[in-house]
Design a protein around this motif. Sequence first.
Motif, PDB file in Angstrom:
ATOM      1  N   ILE A  10       0.908  -1.221   0.163  1.00 41.72           N
ATOM      2  CA  ILE A  10      -0.003  -0.229  -0.067  1.00 41.72           C
ATOM      3  C   ILE A  10       0.728   1.176  -0.093  1.00 41.72           C
ATOM      4  O   ILE A  10       1.783   1.463   0.777  1.00 41.72           O
ATOM      5  N   LEU A  11       0.653   2.090  -1.034  1.00 42.98           N
ATOM      6  CA  LEU A  11       1.504   3.427  -1.059  1.00 42.98           C
ATOM      7  C   LEU A  11       0.535   4.370  -0.284  1.00 42.98           C
ATOM      8  O   LEU A  11      -0.661   4.508  -0.906  1.00 42.98           O
ATOM      9  N   PHE A  12       1.203   5.164   0.505  1.00 39.35           N
ATOM     10  CA  PHE A  12       0.366   6.322   1.084  1.00 39.35           C
ATOM     11  C   PHE A  12       1.171   7.530   1.234  1.00 39.35           C
ATOM     12  O   PHE A  12       2.338   7.592   1.190  1.00 39.35           O
ATOM     13  N   ASP A  13       0.448   8.729   1.564  1.00 40.08           N
ATOM     14  CA  ASP A  13       1.149   9.643   1.815  1.00 40.08           C
ATOM     15  C   ASP A  13       1.399   9.730   3.252  1.00 40.08           C
ATOM     16  O   ASP A  13       0.748  10.108   4.068  1.00 40.08           O
ATOM     17  N   GLY A  14       2.724   9.809   3.640  1.00 45.73           N
ATOM     18  CA  GLY A  14       3.245   9.492   4.929  1.00 45.73           C
ATOM     19  C   GLY A  14       3.190  10.945   5.999  1.00 45.73           C
ATOM     20  O   GLY A  14       3.105  10.861   7.225  1.00 45.73           O
ATOM     21  N   VAL A  15       2.753  11.956   5.342  1.00 45.94           N
ATOM     22  CA  VAL A  15       2.660  13.177   6.159  1.00 45.94           C
ATOM     23  C   VAL A  15       1.325  13.513   6.418  1.00 45.94           C
ATOM     24  O   VAL A  15       0.746  14.299   7.015  1.00 45.94           O
ATOM     25  N   CYS A  16       0.330  12.934   5.800  1.00 49.87           N
ATOM     26  CA  CYS A  16      -1.267  13.154   5.570  1.00 49.87           C
ATOM     27  C   CYS A  16      -1.766  12.402   7.079  1.00 49.87           C
ATOM     28  O   CYS A  16      -1.513  11.110   7.124  1.00 49.87           O
ATOM     29  N   ILE A  17      -2.250  13.125   7.824  1.00 46.51           N
ATOM     30  CA  ILE A  17      -3.012  12.274   9.177  1.00 46.51           C
ATOM     31  C   ILE A  17      -4.051  11.342   8.938  1.00 46.51           C
ATOM     32  O   ILE A  17      -3.844  10.331   9.362  1.00 46.51           O
ATOM     33  N   PHE A  18      -4.784  11.701   7.754  1.00 47.35           N
ATOM     34  CA  PHE A  18      -5.926  10.684   7.498  1.00 47.35           C
ATOM     35  C   PHE A  18      -5.306   9.756   6.878  1.00 47.35           C
ATOM     36  O   PHE A  18      -5.814   8.372   7.217  1.00 47.35           O
ATOM     37  N   CYS A  19      -4.271   9.664   5.874  1.00 48.79           N
ATOM     38  CA  CYS A  19      -3.711   8.506   5.340  1.00 48.79           C
ATOM     39  C   CYS A  19      -2.930   7.747   6.282  1.00 48.79           C
ATOM     40  O   CYS A  19      -2.980   6.379   6.151  1.00 48.79           O
ATOM     41  N   SER A  20      -2.042   8.178   7.267  1.00 47.66           N
ATOM     42  CA  SER A  20      -1.474   7.470   8.375  1.00 47.66           C
ATOM     43  C   SER A  20      -2.716   6.862   9.158  1.00 47.66           C
ATOM     44  O   SER A  20      -2.307   5.505   9.511  1.00 47.66           O
ATOM     45  N   ARG A  21      -3.640   7.118   9.394  1.00 49.48           N
ATOM     46  CA  ARG A  21      -4.766   6.538  10.268  1.00 49.48           C
ATOM     47  C   ARG A  21      -5.434   5.657   9.359  1.00 49.48           C
ATOM     48  O   ARG A  21      -5.750   4.362   9.982  1.00 49.48           O
ATOM     49  N   TRP A  22      -5.338   5.553   8.015  1.00 50.73           N
ATOM     50  CA  TRP A  22      -5.729   4.499   7.368  1.00 50.73           C
ATOM     51  C   TRP A  22      -4.812   3.436   7.264  1.00 50.73           C
ATOM     52  O   TRP A  22      -5.366   2.127   7.501  1.00 50.73           O
ATOM     53  N   VAL A  23      -3.630   3.626   7.325  1.00 51.16           N
ATOM     54  CA  VAL A  23      -2.527   2.436   7.556  1.00 51.16           C
ATOM     55  C   VAL A  23      -2.811   1.828   8.759  1.00 51.16           C
ATOM     56  O   VAL A  23      -2.819   0.673   8.920  1.00 51.16           O
ATOM     57  N   ARG A  24      -2.720   2.559   9.967  1.00 57.55           N
ATOM     58  CA  ARG A  24      -3.031   1.956  11.237  1.00 57.55           C
ATOM     59  C   ARG A  24      -4.323   1.194  11.249  1.00 57.55           C
ATOM     60  O   ARG A  24      -4.315  -0.114  11.706  1.00 57.55           O
ATOM     61  N   PHE A  25      -5.476   1.673  10.490  1.00 59.53           N
ATOM     62  CA  PHE A  25      -6.490   0.865  10.614  1.00 59.53           C
ATOM     63  C   PHE A  25      -6.344  -0.272   9.718  1.00 59.53           C
ATOM     64  O   PHE A  25      -6.923  -1.511  10.392  1.00 59.53           O
ATOM     65  N   VAL A  26      -5.997  -0.339   8.655  1.00 64.79           N
ATOM     66  CA  VAL A  26      -5.467  -1.635   7.823  1.00 64.79           C
ATOM     67  C   VAL A  26      -4.537  -2.518   8.750  1.00 64.79           C
ATOM     68  O   VAL A  26      -5.211  -3.826   8.834  1.00 64.79           O
ATOM     69  N   ALA A  27      -3.747  -2.075   9.455  1.00 66.29           N
ATOM     70  CA  ALA A  27      -2.557  -2.935   9.971  1.00 66.29           C
ATOM     71  C   ALA A  27      -3.245  -3.608  11.126  1.00 66.29           C
ATOM     72  O   ALA A  27      -2.957  -4.605  11.391  1.00 66.29           O
ATOM     73  N   ALA A  28      -4.308  -2.956  11.708  1.00 57.99           N
ATOM     74  CA  ALA A  28      -4.822  -3.474  12.972  1.00 57.99           C
ATOM     75  C   ALA A  28      -5.665  -4.566  12.604  1.00 57.99           C
ATOM     76  O   ALA A  28      -5.920  -5.500  13.328  1.00 57.99           O
ATOM     77  N   ARG A  29      -6.358  -4.579  11.500  1.00 57.43           N
ATOM     78  CA  ARG A  29      -7.360  -5.432  11.146  1.00 57.43           C
ATOM     79  C   ARG A  29      -6.676  -6.510   9.993  1.00 57.43           C
ATOM     80  O   ARG A  29      -7.294  -7.644  10.035  1.00 57.43           O
ATOM     81  N   ASP A  30      -5.558  -6.391   9.535  1.00 52.70           N
ATOM     82  CA  ASP A  30      -4.857  -7.279   8.762  1.00 52.70           C
ATOM     83  C   ASP A  30      -4.221  -8.519   9.545  1.00 52.70           C
ATOM     84  O   ASP A  30      -3.052  -8.434   9.624  1.00 52.70           O
ATOM     85  N   THR A  31      -4.820  -9.219  10.352  1.00 52.67           N
ATOM     86  CA  THR A  31      -4.357 -10.164  11.101  1.00 52.67           C
ATOM     87  C   THR A  31      -3.205 -11.251  10.591  1.00 52.67           C
ATOM     88  O   THR A  31      -2.483 -11.752  11.279  1.00 52.67           O
ATOM     89  N   GLY A  32      -3.376 -11.388   9.341  1.00 51.63           N
ATOM     90  CA  GLY A  32      -2.347 -12.291   8.799  1.00 51.63           C
ATOM     91  C   GLY A  32      -1.183 -11.446   8.108  1.00 51.63           C
ATOM     92  O   GLY A  32      -0.122 -12.125   7.528  1.00 51.63           O
ATOM     93  N   LYS A  33      -1.268 -10.153   8.502  1.00 52.88           N
ATOM     94  CA  LYS A  33      -0.089  -9.340   7.848  1.00 52.88           C
ATOM     95  C   LYS A  33       0.165  -9.485   6.526  1.00 52.88           C
ATOM     96  O   LYS A  33       1.522  -9.440   6.020  1.00 52.88           O
ATOM     97  N   ARG A  34      -0.820  -9.500   5.796  1.00 51.47           N
ATOM     98  CA  ARG A  34      -0.550  -9.748   4.267  1.00 51.47           C
ATOM     99  C   ARG A  34      -0.003  -8.368   3.682  1.00 51.47           C
ATOM    100  O   ARG A  34       0.936  -8.498   2.926  1.00 51.47           O
ATOM    101  N   PHE A  35      -0.580  -7.172   4.321  1.00 47.26           N
ATOM    102  CA  PHE A  35      -0.129  -5.948   3.361  1.00 47.26           C
ATOM    103  C   PHE A  35       1.033  -5.365   4.145  1.00 47.26           C
ATOM    104  O   PHE A  35       1.446  -5.405   5.258  1.00 47.26           O
ATOM    105  N   ARG A  36       1.699  -4.848   3.149  1.00 47.60           N
ATOM    106  CA  ARG A  36       3.144  -3.769   3.761  1.00 47.60           C
ATOM    107  C   ARG A  36       2.804  -2.516   3.315  1.00 47.60           C
ATOM    108  O   ARG A  36       1.803  -2.324   2.420  1.00 47.60           O
ATOM    109  N   PHE A  37       3.488  -1.516   3.790  1.00 43.94           N
ATOM    110  CA  PHE A  37       3.120  -0.055   3.517  1.00 43.94           C
ATOM    111  C   PHE A  37       4.568   0.705   3.219  1.00 43.94           C
ATOM    112  O   PHE A  37       5.512   0.188   3.766  1.00 43.94           O
ATOM    113  N   THR A  38       4.111   1.526   2.063  1.00 44.89           N
ATOM    114  CA  THR A  38       5.352   2.609   1.883  1.00 44.89           C
ATOM    115  C   THR A  38       4.825   3.863   1.763  1.00 44.89           C
ATOM    116  O   THR A  38       3.894   4.294   0.984  1.00 44.89           O
TER     117      THR A  38
END
Length: 135
Positions: A10-38
Motif C-alpha cells: 500500500i502506497l500512502f502519503d506519510g505526512v497526511c494524518i488521514f492517510c496514516s490513520r488509514w494505514v493503522r486501521f488496515v494494519a490493526a485488522r490485517d491479522t495475517g499481516k498480508r499488507f506492507r506499507f510504503t
Amino acid sequence: MPKWPDDDVILFDGVCIFCSRWVRFVAARDTGKRFRFTPIQSDYGARLARTFGIDPADPDTNAVIHGGEVFMKSDAALTVLSQLPGWGWVRALFAVPKALRDPVYSLIARNRYRIFGKYDACFVPDADLRARVIE
C-alpha cells in the motif's frame, strides 16, 4: 500497465494524518499481516508512485499493488478493505460505478490536509507496524 515486483504493498502519503490513520486501521485488522506499507516520501514509495504516474510531490491518490495489478483511488481502498478478515462485504461496493466513487475519493484526497491535518514529517509507526514498512 507496468508491473511491480512486490505484491500487497500500500502506497500512502506519510505526512497526511488521514492517510496514516488509514494505514493503522488496515494494519490493526490485517491479522495475517498480508499488507506492507510504503510512504510516498520514501525512495521506494516515490519509485512506485512514478511507475504508475503518481506525482510524489503532489499525490492525489493512494495505491495498492494486489495480485500483480495496481489499484488507485476508490478501487485501491475497496480492494484493501475487501481483503481484510470480516470485510469481504465491501466487494459489493464495486457495483457502485467508478464514475461515482472516484469523484468522492478525489474530493476527500484534494482536501485531506485541510480537513484532517498534516504532519511536519513522515509519521513514525510503532515497532510492530515498522516491520511492515518498506522504505
